[in-house]
Write a protein that holds these residues in place. Structure first.
Motif, short mmCIF file in Angstrom:
data_model
loop_
_atom_site.label_atom_id
_atom_site.label_comp_id
_atom_site.label_asym_id
_atom_site.label_seq_id
_atom_site.Cartn_x
_atom_site.Cartn_y
_atom_site.Cartn_z
N THR A 51 6.12 72.47 23.46
CA THR A 51 6.35 71.00 23.79
C THR A 51 7.01 70.21 22.72
O THR A 51 7.41 70.66 21.62
CB THR A 51 5.09 70.32 24.01
N ARG A 52 7.55 69.06 23.14
CA ARG A 52 8.32 68.03 22.35
C ARG A 52 7.36 66.64 22.27
O ARG A 52 7.32 66.09 23.53
CB ARG A 52 9.84 67.78 22.57
N ASP A 53 6.73 66.27 21.18
CA ASP A 53 5.96 65.15 21.36
C ASP A 53 6.33 64.08 20.25
O ASP A 53 7.00 64.39 19.31
CB ASP A 53 4.60 65.86 20.85
N LEU A 54 6.04 62.84 20.52
CA LEU A 54 6.13 61.81 19.58
C LEU A 54 5.22 61.42 18.99
O LEU A 54 3.99 61.25 19.48
CB LEU A 54 6.57 60.50 20.67
N TYR A 56 3.64 59.06 15.28
CA TYR A 56 3.85 58.13 14.32
C TYR A 56 2.97 58.34 13.13
O TYR A 56 1.99 58.64 12.80
CB TYR A 56 3.40 56.94 15.05
N HIS A 57 3.99 58.43 12.19
CA HIS A 57 3.15 58.52 10.70
C HIS A 57 2.69 57.22 9.88
O HIS A 57 3.28 56.70 9.04
CB HIS A 57 4.15 59.02 9.85
N ASP A 58 1.50 56.83 10.69
CA ASP A 58 0.78 55.57 10.21
C ASP A 58 0.34 55.42 8.79
O ASP A 58 -0.15 54.56 8.43
CB ASP A 58 -0.09 55.16 11.36
N MET A 59 -0.17 56.67 8.16
CA MET A 59 -0.99 56.85 6.92
C MET A 59 0.21 57.15 5.83
O MET A 59 -0.41 57.65 5.11
CB MET A 59 -1.91 57.69 7.07
N GLY A 60 1.32 56.79 6.38
CA GLY A 60 2.56 57.40 5.29
C GLY A 60 3.63 56.27 5.39
O GLY A 60 3.50 55.14 5.32
N CYS A 61 4.60 56.81 5.91
CA CYS A 61 6.06 56.14 5.64
C CYS A 61 6.23 55.10 7.02
O CYS A 61 7.37 54.91 7.16
CB CYS A 61 7.27 56.95 5.51
N SER A 62 5.42 55.22 8.01
CA SER A 62 5.43 54.58 9.35
C SER A 62 6.74 55.05 10.01
O SER A 62 7.39 54.15 10.67
CB SER A 62 5.65 53.14 8.79
N SER A 63 7.27 56.28 9.91
CA SER A 63 8.36 56.95 10.78
C SER A 63 7.75 57.26 12.12
O SER A 63 6.77 57.86 12.17
CB SER A 63 8.86 58.01 10.10
N TRP A 64 8.61 57.23 12.98
CA TRP A 64 8.51 57.82 14.44
C TRP A 64 8.93 59.26 14.30
O TRP A 64 10.34 59.35 13.82
CB TRP A 64 9.15 57.14 15.22
N LEU A 65 8.30 60.17 14.72
CA LEU A 65 8.84 61.70 14.41
C LEU A 65 8.68 62.47 15.92
O LEU A 65 7.82 62.16 16.59
CB LEU A 65 8.02 62.48 13.48
N LEU A 66 9.68 63.43 16.20
CA LEU A 66 9.70 64.15 17.20
C LEU A 66 9.33 65.55 16.79
O LEU A 66 10.01 66.00 15.88
CB LEU A 66 11.14 64.01 17.87
N VAL A 67 8.12 66.02 17.27
CA VAL A 67 7.60 67.24 16.79
C VAL A 67 7.94 68.23 18.02
O VAL A 67 7.29 67.97 19.11
CB VAL A 67 6.25 67.03 16.33
#
Length: 90
Positions: A51-54, A56-67
């Protein structure tokens, strides 16, 4: 499970918030019928496999990531910043 943030490096998944499948950003139009909004907000597929999921790195750099990950083996196949994608959106 560990995710490798492009900016912060390898981190425990508890630093991230899962937002769902990559089409999460494809919201219904404001005047869409209630069923379209119900499907968007409450009805999700639960596929077995890649799967490809969205996230959010809320406890870090606040980046949105596609995993890209395998839901059966829990293997992380790829992590990319949404901002780095062509057009800047998933």
């Amino acid at each position: 499970m560990r995710l490798t943030c492009p900016l912060c490096g390898a981190r425990d998944r508890r630093e991230f918030t899962y937002y769902g499948a990559e089409d999460y950003l494809n919201r219904p139009a404001p005047d869409a019928p209630p069923q379209a909004w119900d499907d968007y907000l409450h009805n999700r597929d639960n596929p077995a496999g890649v799967t490809r999921d969205l996230w959010y790195h809320d406890m870090g750099c606040s980046s949105w990531l596609l995993v890209t990950r395998n839901t059966v083996t829990h293997e992380i196949l790829a992590v990319e910043a949404v901002a780095d994608r062509k057009g800047g959106a998933a």
